[in-house]
Design a protein around this motif. Sequence first.
Motif, mmCIF file in Angstrom:
data_model
loop_
_atom_site.group_PDB
_atom_site.id
_atom_site.type_symbol
_atom_site.label_atom_id
_atom_site.label_comp_id
_atom_site.label_asym_id
_atom_site.label_seq_id
_atom_site.Cartn_x
_atom_site.Cartn_y
_atom_site.Cartn_z
ATOM 1 N N THR A 127 -19.206 30.503 -9.461
ATOM 2 C CA THR A 127 -17.751 30.429 -9.301
ATOM 3 C C THR A 127 -17.047 31.333 -10.307
ATOM 4 O OG1 THR A 127 -17.923 28.145 -8.520
ATOM 5 C CG2 THR A 127 -15.769 28.877 -9.284
ATOM 6 N N VAL A 128 -17.557 31.327 -11.542
ATOM 7 C CA VAL A 128 -16.971 32.200 -12.562
ATOM 8 C C VAL A 128 -17.139 33.665 -12.174
ATOM 9 C CG1 VAL A 128 -17.178 32.954 -14.962
ATOM 10 C CG2 VAL A 128 -17.249 30.524 -14.407
ATOM 11 N N ARG A 129 -18.305 34.000 -11.636
ATOM 12 C CA ARG A 129 -18.541 35.386 -11.224
ATOM 13 C C ARG A 129 -17.567 35.793 -10.119
ATOM 14 N NH1 ARG A 129 -20.763 38.103 -7.315
ATOM 15 N NH2 ARG A 129 -21.362 36.223 -6.188
ATOM 16 N N VAL A 130 -17.439 34.924 -9.093
ATOM 17 C CA VAL A 130 -16.525 35.235 -7.993
ATOM 18 C C VAL A 130 -15.099 35.340 -8.498
ATOM 19 C CG1 VAL A 130 -15.606 34.386 -5.795
ATOM 20 C CG2 VAL A 130 -18.051 34.177 -6.280
ATOM 21 N N TYR A 131 -14.719 34.424 -9.393
ATOM 22 C CA TYR A 131 -13.356 34.459 -9.946
ATOM 23 C C TYR A 131 -13.110 35.767 -10.691
ATOM 24 C CZ TYR A 131 -9.170 32.943 -12.442
ATOM 25 O OH TYR A 131 -7.885 32.852 -12.935
ATOM 26 N N ALA A 132 -14.098 36.182 -11.494
ATOM 27 C CA ALA A 132 -13.929 37.419 -12.253
ATOM 28 C C ALA A 132 -13.810 38.622 -11.332
ATOM 29 C CB ALA A 132 -15.115 37.589 -13.210
ATOM 30 N N LEU A 184 -5.296 37.446 -1.196
ATOM 31 C CA LEU A 184 -4.651 36.194 -1.566
ATOM 32 C C LEU A 184 -4.804 35.131 -0.474
ATOM 33 C CD1 LEU A 184 -1.354 37.465 -3.244
ATOM 34 C CD2 LEU A 184 -3.326 36.420 -4.356
ATOM 35 N N ILE A 185 -4.711 35.545 0.781
ATOM 36 C CA ILE A 185 -4.915 34.598 1.884
ATOM 37 C C ILE A 185 -6.335 34.053 1.852
ATOM 38 C CG2 ILE A 185 -5.057 34.412 4.395
ATOM 39 C CD1 ILE A 185 -2.735 36.382 4.581
ATOM 40 N N SER A 186 -7.296 34.939 1.598
ATOM 41 C CA SER A 186 -8.688 34.503 1.503
ATOM 42 C C SER A 186 -8.880 33.523 0.349
ATOM 43 C CB SER A 186 -9.602 35.714 1.341
ATOM 44 O OG SER A 186 -10.949 35.315 1.166
ATOM 45 N N VAL A 187 -8.219 33.804 -0.796
ATOM 46 C CA VAL A 187 -8.349 32.923 -1.952
ATOM 47 C C VAL A 187 -7.763 31.546 -1.658
ATOM 48 C CG1 VAL A 187 -7.542 32.559 -4.321
ATOM 49 C CG2 VAL A 187 -8.452 34.779 -3.643
ATOM 50 N N TRP A 194 -7.366 27.762 -7.259
ATOM 51 C CA TRP A 194 -7.024 28.916 -8.105
ATOM 52 C C TRP A 194 -5.522 29.214 -8.017
ATOM 53 C CZ3 TRP A 194 -11.572 32.761 -6.705
ATOM 54 C CH2 TRP A 194 -12.791 32.204 -7.161
ATOM 55 N N THR A 195 -4.714 28.230 -8.216
ATOM 56 C CA THR A 195 -3.260 28.404 -8.061
ATOM 57 C C THR A 195 -2.677 29.302 -9.152
ATOM 58 O OG1 THR A 195 -2.970 26.340 -9.304
ATOM 59 C CG2 THR A 195 -2.972 26.190 -6.898
ATOM 60 N N SER A 196 -3.232 29.241 -10.364
ATOM 61 C CA SER A 196 -2.693 30.069 -11.451
ATOM 62 C C SER A 196 -2.901 31.551 -11.169
ATOM 63 C CB SER A 196 -3.372 29.694 -12.774
ATOM 64 O OG SER A 196 -3.105 28.347 -13.097
ATOM 65 N N LEU A 197 -4.077 31.899 -10.643
ATOM 66 C CA LEU A 197 -4.348 33.305 -10.313
ATOM 67 C C LEU A 197 -3.392 33.782 -9.215
ATOM 68 C CD1 LEU A 197 -6.072 35.882 -10.445
ATOM 69 C CD2 LEU A 197 -7.640 34.809 -8.798
ATOM 70 N N ARG A 284 2.148 32.242 4.069
ATOM 71 C CA ARG A 284 1.114 31.697 3.178
ATOM 72 C C ARG A 284 1.713 30.736 2.164
ATOM 73 N NH1 ARG A 284 0.186 33.432 -1.785
ATOM 74 N NH2 ARG A 284 1.117 35.486 -1.400
ATOM 75 N N GLN A 285 2.835 31.102 1.581
ATOM 76 C CA GLN A 285 3.429 30.283 0.528
ATOM 77 C C GLN A 285 4.000 28.975 1.055
ATOM 78 O OE1 GLN A 285 6.266 33.032 -1.090
ATOM 79 N NE2 GLN A 285 4.743 34.176 -2.265
#
Length: 804
Positions: A127-132, A184-187, A194-197, A284-285
Amino acid sequence: MDASIQITLPPVSSLSSSALSFLNSEQDLSRARSYIDELQSQCFDLDRTLIDLNSRLHSTLLSYASFSDGIHLLFDDATSKLTDLRSFTCPPPLSSSLSPSDGQGRREEILGEELPALAKEVARVETVRVYAETALKLDTLVGDIEDAVSSAMNKKLRKHSSTQSVEEMRLHAIERLGHSEDVLISVTETHPQWTSLVSAVDHRIDRALATLRPQAIADHRSLLGSLGWPPPLSTLTSSNLDAGKSAEVSNPLFTMQGLLKQQYCENFLALCHLQELQWRRKSRQLEGHNRKVALQQPLWAIEELVNPISIACQRHFSKWIDKPEFVFALVYKITRDYVDTMDELLQPLVDEARLVGYSCREEWISAMVTSLVTYLAKEIFPKYVAELDGESVSGVQSKARFSWLHLVDLMIAFDKQIQSLVMHSGISLSLQDDGNLQKISSLSVFCDRPDLLDIWAEIELNDTLEKLKPEVDDERNWTAKIEGALLSGFESYKSPAVSSAFVRRLLLVVDRCRSLPNAFLRSRFLKMAGGSITQRYLDCLLLRCQEAEGLTALTDDNGLIKVANSVNAAHYFESVLKEWCEDTFFLELGFGHSEQLGIGINDNSDLEGRIDGPVGCVFDEEIKKLENFRKEWVERISVAVLRGFDARCREYIKNRRQWQEKGEESWTISKTLVGALDYLQGKMAVAEENLNRIDFVGAWRSLAAGVDHLLFNGLFMSMVKFHDAGVERFNGDMEILFGVFRAWCLRPEAFFPKTSDGLKLLTMSEEQLRDTIAGGGKRMKENGIIHLNVAEAEKIQNKRVFMS
C-alpha cells in the motif's frame, strides 16, 4: 561584430526567399540590434526556465530516491522475515534435539500468529508503494499543469505574437488536467481512505483552474470582438418589429475565415474541454449527494455569445418599457435568426469535446430566454407591481390589471413560439419534463418569485369573477338547462346554463396554468384561482338555496325547483371536476399540491379517507365540498316533503280506534291517509321532473327511510291495539303507500324495513306469532324478521289482539 554573438550562418542556398528579402533590406538590417536584444532576452528567459525545471527535477529525483530507499528497506525486512519463516516451516532434521511436541507447537505459533502478521505487513508495504507511486505521478501531472498555465500567462503578459503557442500550452494543460482527473477517479474508487492526497491535489488544481478558465474566457471575448460580435441591432426598430420583418444582418460566425476562424474554434474547444473537465470533477466530488442540480450548468461558450447581445438589447428595451410586445419580438427574432448557426457550426465542436447531453441549439434558446426573464424580473414586473400598489390606494385597478394580463398573454404567446422553434429543430427535447420546459419558458420568472405568481392568480381570479357576474345575475341562466354536454360521457344532470359558464371560465384558467413551467407553480396557481372560482360558484348555489328555504321552507313548488336546480348545478360541476381529475395533467398537479403542503406522495395517512374519490387530484377539496353540498340539500328536500307528509297524516297516526274497527267496504285506503299520500306523490313528481336522476334516487330513498321511521314510531311503538280488521286496514294502507314508491323501484317494501317487519308480525297467526317471539332472534330471522330486535317484536306482539 562582438565575438560573443558570432554564430555560424547557414549557406545562402538554404535560405527562403522571404529570409533573403529580409537580409537584403537595409531598413531591416538597421533594426538587427533590437532583434538581437529581444532574442537575447528571450534566451535568458528560456535559460532561467530551464534552470528552474532542472532544479525541480533534481528535487523530485531526490524525493523519489528517498521513497525508493524506504521501500527497499521494507522489502529487505520482508525478505528477512520470509527467510525466517522458511526456516521455521521446514521440517527439522532427524538429528534435531527438539521433541515432536515442541516442533508442532512452534509450527502452530508461526501459522497462527506470525504468518498473518507478516501478510499484514506485506500488504502495508504494498500500500505504501502504491501510495508513493500515485503521489509521485500526481505531483508530476500537477507540476506540468502549473508550468503550462504559468507559461501561457507569461506569454500573454509579454504580448507574444505567437498566439497559437498559447493555445497549444492551454490545450496541453487541459490534457494533463484530464489525466490527473482519471487518476483521482481511480484513487477514489480503489482507495477512498486517501482523502488527504485527493484534497491536496484538488487544491492545487483549483488554483490552476482559477487562472486557466478566466484566461480562456478573456481570449474568447477578445476573439468575439475581433469577429464583430454582437451583430448590430440598430436596424431593428419598433416599426419593422411590429411589421414582423427587419433588414438582413450578416452573421459574423458564418463570415469568419482563415486564422481568425481557426483561433475561434480552438478557443471554443478549449472552453468546452474545460467545462467537460469541470463536470467530471464535480461529479466525483459530489458522489453520494444530489448531483443532478449541482451539475446542471449552461454551456459557457454559448453564454459568452448571449451576454454581449443581452447588453446590446438593453438599450432598446429601455425605450420600450411601455411596449413589452417589442421586447418579446426582438428576443424571438434574434433567437430565430442565429439558431441554425448553433447546429451547423458550433454543435460539431461540442461533440468533438465529448460534452454529453448538451445541444448548442437548446443552450442558445435557453440562454436567450434567461436573459429575457432577467429583464422581466428586474425592470418590467417591479414597475407593474408599483402601479398595482398605487391603484389599490386610489381604489381603481383596471389599467394596471389590464397591463398585467396583457404581459402574461405576451409571455404565453412567446413561450409557444419558442416551443415551436425547439420542436421543429429535430432535437429530442421532452417538453413534458419540467426541467427542460423551465429553461425555455419566460414564465419561469415565477419560479423564483412566487409572490408575483400570487398577484397574477388574484388578478386572474378577479377578472374571471367580473366576467361571470352578468351571467350569475341573469335569472334566465338559472332556469334554462344545458343542451348537450361539454365533455363526452356526461348524463343529463338537468343543470342550469350558469354552470356551463363557470365551467368555461374555469377551463380558461386551467389553460392559462398549463403554460407554467413546473407542476408546483401550476398547482399553486390553479389552487388560488381555480379553487376560488369553484368556491364562488358554490357560494352562489348556497345563497339561492338559503333564499328558497328562508322564504318558503321548501313548502311550495317554486322553492323546491330552485333548490333542485342548485343541486343539479353542483352535481354537474362535480362531475366535470371528476372527469378532469382522471387526466394525468391534473393528477400531477395533485402531487404538486401535496408537496406544497409538505405531504409526501407515499404518505399513506394522506390517502386514508380519500379511497372513494380520485386520489391525488388538485380539486379533491372542491369535489368534496360540492358532494357535501349536494347531499345536504337533497336531504333537506326529503325532510321538507317528509315534514309536509307528517303534518297531513298526523290524524291518521293519532286515530287509535280505527285499528279496532272494520273499514268501509267501498274504501281500500283510510281517508285520513289519502291527503298525505297525494301530497307526497305530488311533491316527489315535482322533484323527479326537476332533479337529476342520481340525486332523485337519493331523495326518495331518504324520504322512504323517514316515512318508515315515522310510521313505526307513531304506530308500532305507541299505545295502539291492532284487531283483525285493523290489521287488514293497515295492510291495505301500506300497499297503497308502497305503490307510490313502486314507480321508482321493484320492491319498495325493502326501503321500509321496520314497517314491513312489523306488518309481517301483525299478519301472523296467534300461534305463529307466539312461537316466533319465543324462539328469539334466530326464530325471527327464519320467519323473515331481520330489522327488529326481540324487545321491539314483543311490543308489537302485545299490540296484537286476536278475536276468538
